[in-house]
Design a protein around this motif. Structure first.
Motif, mmCIF file in Angstrom:
data_model
loop_
_atom_site.group_PDB
_atom_site.id
_atom_site.type_symbol
_atom_site.label_atom_id
_atom_site.label_comp_id
_atom_site.label_asym_id
_atom_site.label_seq_id
_atom_site.Cartn_x
_atom_site.Cartn_y
_atom_site.Cartn_z
ATOM 1 N N TYR A 48 10.561 6.320 -15.583
ATOM 2 C CA TYR A 48 10.817 5.252 -16.545
ATOM 3 C C TYR A 48 10.728 3.907 -15.838
ATOM 4 N N VAL A 49 10.541 2.859 -16.617
ATOM 5 C CA VAL A 49 10.587 1.509 -16.055
ATOM 6 C C VAL A 49 12.038 1.211 -15.691
ATOM 7 N N GLU A 50 12.275 0.843 -14.462
ATOM 8 C CA GLU A 50 13.606 0.452 -13.992
ATOM 9 C C GLU A 50 13.761 -1.042 -14.265
ATOM 10 N N TYR A 51 14.567 -1.380 -15.253
ATOM 11 C CA TYR A 51 14.676 -2.775 -15.684
ATOM 12 C C TYR A 51 15.153 -3.701 -14.567
ATOM 13 N N GLU A 52 16.054 -3.231 -13.732
ATOM 14 C CA GLU A 52 16.589 -4.094 -12.676
ATOM 15 C C GLU A 52 15.530 -4.455 -11.630
ATOM 16 N N GLN A 103 11.895 -3.501 -11.989
ATOM 17 C CA GLN A 103 10.515 -3.558 -12.456
ATOM 18 C C GLN A 103 10.266 -4.536 -13.595
ATOM 19 N N VAL A 104 11.297 -5.206 -14.080
ATOM 20 C CA VAL A 104 11.097 -6.220 -15.112
ATOM 21 C C VAL A 104 11.552 -7.561 -14.552
ATOM 22 N N ALA A 105 10.587 -8.440 -14.365
ATOM 23 C CA ALA A 105 10.892 -9.790 -13.875
ATOM 24 C C ALA A 105 11.083 -10.704 -15.080
ATOM 25 N N VAL A 106 12.082 -11.567 -15.001
ATOM 26 C CA VAL A 106 12.359 -12.519 -16.070
ATOM 27 C C VAL A 106 12.079 -13.914 -15.529
ATOM 28 N N HIS A 119 9.401 -11.831 -20.094
ATOM 29 C CA HIS A 119 9.703 -10.596 -19.382
ATOM 30 C C HIS A 119 8.380 -9.974 -18.954
ATOM 31 N N PHE A 120 8.257 -9.667 -17.672
ATOM 32 C CA PHE A 120 7.031 -9.128 -17.092
ATOM 33 C C PHE A 120 7.326 -7.766 -16.478
ATOM 34 N N VAL A 121 6.551 -6.752 -16.862
ATOM 35 C CA VAL A 121 6.736 -5.402 -16.346
ATOM 36 C C VAL A 121 5.856 -5.240 -15.115
ATOM 37 N N LYS A 122 6.490 -4.911 -13.991
ATOM 38 C CA LYS A 122 5.778 -4.737 -12.725
ATOM 39 C C LYS A 122 5.535 -3.249 -12.492
#
Length: 126
Positions: free
Chosen positions: A73-77, A79-82, A100-103
């Protein structure tokens, strides 16, 4: 990270996005909605779905996709840059000041608004 520019980069990003969805099943229209954040080319969308199936990321049964993953899964902490700024959401087209950018390994996908990033990753359903 930079936005993917080549067809191959977009294909890899699309397959990786499908692999990271937090849903076990997804209808084809919802999968295409997510892929359209990468490309609106029908041919490339088809290639992304075909590649995901060939690589064992999804199983297709008519208009239903079953996501096959190993807990990716995408790890929000991490893998998601704000980022703050003036952005247009890649999913809904709304103007947002917090992007919000998904890395992912294949590249970065975004910007998205706060609700659209959750929909794109499958964390929140329609």
């Amino acid at each position: 990270m930079t936005e993917p520019s080549t067809r191959e980069e977009k294909l890899e990003l699309g397959v990786e996005l499908l692999a990271h969805l937090e849903r076990e099943e997804l209808d084809l229209a919802d999968a295409v909605d997510r892929i359209e954040t990468i490309t609106t080319s029908p041919a490339l969308t088809r290639d992304i779905l075909d590649a995901a199936e060939k690589r064992g990321v999804v199983d297709r049964e008519g208009a239903l996709l079953r996501i096959r993953r190993g807990g990716t899964y995408v790890e929000y902490e991490s893998q998601v840059a704000v980022r703050e700024g003036e952005f247009t959401c890649r999913r809904c087209g709304a103007s947002v000041t917090t992007g919000h950018f998904v890395k992912l390994d294949a590249g970065e996908l975004g910007p998205f608004g706060s609700s659209c990033v959750r929909k794109v990753t499958g964390r929140e359903s329609e």
